[in-house]
Design a protein around this motif. Structure first.
Motif, short mmCIF file in Angstrom:
data_model
loop_
_atom_site.label_atom_id
_atom_site.label_comp_id
_atom_site.label_asym_id
_atom_site.label_seq_id
_atom_site.Cartn_x
_atom_site.Cartn_y
_atom_site.Cartn_z
N LYS A 87 0.82 -1.22 0.00
CA LYS A 87 0.00 0.00 0.00
C LYS A 87 0.84 1.26 0.00
O LYS A 87 0.52 2.24 -0.68
CB LYS A 87 -0.94 -0.01 1.21
CG LYS A 87 -1.91 1.18 1.26
CD LYS A 87 -2.87 1.15 0.08
CE LYS A 87 -3.87 2.30 0.15
NZ LYS A 87 -4.79 2.31 -0.99
N CYS A 105 -7.66 1.39 5.59
CA CYS A 105 -7.82 2.52 4.67
C CYS A 105 -9.02 2.29 3.76
O CYS A 105 -9.42 1.15 3.50
CB CYS A 105 -6.56 2.76 3.85
SG CYS A 105 -5.99 1.33 2.93
N ARG A 107 -11.44 4.56 0.45
CA ARG A 107 -11.68 5.75 -0.35
C ARG A 107 -13.18 6.05 -0.39
O ARG A 107 -13.99 5.14 -0.52
CB ARG A 107 -11.13 5.58 -1.76
CG ARG A 107 -11.18 6.85 -2.61
CD ARG A 107 -10.42 6.69 -3.91
NE ARG A 107 -8.98 6.59 -3.69
CZ ARG A 107 -8.08 6.69 -4.67
NH1 ARG A 107 -8.48 6.88 -5.92
NH2 ARG A 107 -6.79 6.59 -4.40
N GLU A 119 -9.35 9.86 0.60
CA GLU A 119 -8.91 8.55 1.11
C GLU A 119 -8.39 8.72 2.53
O GLU A 119 -7.63 9.65 2.80
CB GLU A 119 -7.84 7.93 0.22
CG GLU A 119 -7.51 6.50 0.59
CD GLU A 119 -6.70 5.77 -0.48
OE1 GLU A 119 -6.57 4.53 -0.38
OE2 GLU A 119 -6.20 6.43 -1.41
N PHE A 121 -6.42 7.00 5.83
CA PHE A 121 -5.47 5.98 6.29
C PHE A 121 -5.44 6.05 7.81
O PHE A 121 -5.05 7.07 8.37
CB PHE A 121 -4.06 6.25 5.75
CG PHE A 121 -3.95 6.25 4.25
CD1 PHE A 121 -3.40 5.15 3.59
CD2 PHE A 121 -4.37 7.34 3.50
CE1 PHE A 121 -3.28 5.14 2.21
CE2 PHE A 121 -4.26 7.34 2.12
CZ PHE A 121 -3.71 6.24 1.47
#
Length: 335
Positions: A87, A105, A107, A119, A121
């Motif tokens: 990633k 994570c 989106r 997005e 994380f």
């Protein structure tokens, strides 16, 4: 008879036309449906991976955090230490050396415009110190601090923050007021709803406050100043009349370890061409090494290793080293 055309009744013709019309309408509905957000199909939040060691007492592991005016664009992804590089290839080593546990994570996009997306994380780093390390080392230039929590800032199209053992990055596809509004809303909800282990870092209070640039504080998880034995080292800049002075400190397991690493670091600098100079300090164990026209101050005080890094002005460095030594020797400092 061969070649004779078959005739159809008016009823058959009507039924056929109705079927064709129904298929056309169905196709149009399916086409339009893809642009419509249905909350029963796309839940508006993301669920985080369960922290290593299990959830906290009373914490709901299925707790979701909502994004304002956004719909999931991709399914959530969860990464561990074995596949993190898939990633974030190129940055994985920083996270792994800082105690990384897991990454969740996902989106999200605007229901009416999939070109507007963000997005998120969410890194579980295991402790607030580890989370602060990756947050501070990667801090972007020209950022704007926010007030939602102790460690948070934004850029034109992103928000970054630490909350307990979590380090969170949210980036957007473009600079947009609506996307920033969604990112800030998510950040506030995350901070309010997540029960976390540890919310303070005691070492941050150990830097003498006079002339301290508090926004400059960094925690190096490993290889601080290019020396492999210097890990979990806090560093901060001080503003002086002659420029900046960088102080550093690191809490070690005990007094002996602090002394051993101080000596090892001194030997390392000497091996690179540094030379000892007389300190002239009131504290006898403050060692000064001149290297490449700068000065390195190294000392231990109890279980702390500390000093001044790469100072250009010797007198200003002496003042800063003396103040730091005194602060670490304060009986109120946890040893």
């Amino acid at each position: 008879m061969a070649g004779q055309k078959k005739s159809y009744s008016r009823t058959e013709t009507f039924i056929g036309a109705a079927v064709i019309l129904l298929l056309v309408i169905t196709g149009m509905l399916i086409f339009l449906k893809q642009f419509r957000y249905d909350p029963s199909i796309f839940p508006s939040g993301m669920t985080l991976a369960v922290p290593e060691g299990g959830p906290l007492q009373g914490e709901k592991t299925d707790k979701t955090i909502s994004f304002k005016n956004m719909a999931p664009m991709t399914p959530p992804e969860i990464f561990n230490s074995e596949n993190l590089s898939e990633k974030i290839n190129g940055k994985a080593e920083l996270y792994l050396t800082a105690g990384f546990k897991s990454l969740t994570c996902q989106r999200f996009s605007s229901p009416g415009n999939t070109g507007l997306w963000l997005e998120v994380f969410v890194y579980d780093m295991g402790s607030i110190e580890n989370a602060f390390a990756v947050y501070s080392v990667q801090k972007r230039e020209g950022s704007t601090p926010l007030q939602l929590t102790g460690f948070i800032y934004k850029t034109e199209n992103a928000v970054f923050f630490v909350h307990g053992n979590y380090y969170v990055e949210i980036t957007s596809s473009e600079v947009s007021d609506s996307l920033m509004d969604s990112m800030l809303s998510f950040s506030g909800d995350f901070i309010k709803t997540r029960n976390v282990r540890g919310k303070t870092i005691p070492e941050l209070a150990l830097f003498p406050p006079n002339n301290l640039d508090s926004n400059s504080i960094i925690l190096f998880p490993s290889n601080a100043f290019g020396f492999d034995k210097l890990n979990m080292v806090f560093a901060a800049d001080y503003k002086t009349e002659k420029g900046k002075i960088k102080a550093f400190l690191s809490r070690r397991k005990n007094e002996n370890e602090a002394k051993e690493i101080a000596k090892s670091y001194s030997d390392f600098l000497i091996s690179l061409g540094g030379k000892h100079i007389k300190s002239g300090q009131n504290q006898d164990n403050i060692e000064i090494i001149e290297i490449m026209d700068t000065y390195e101050f190294i000392f231990s005080n109890g279980s702390f290793l500390a000093g001044i890094h790469s100072a250009e002005d010797l007198n200003e460095a002496k003042k800063a080293a003396s103040a730091l030594y005194k602060k670490l020797g304060d009986k109120t400092v946890g040893r």
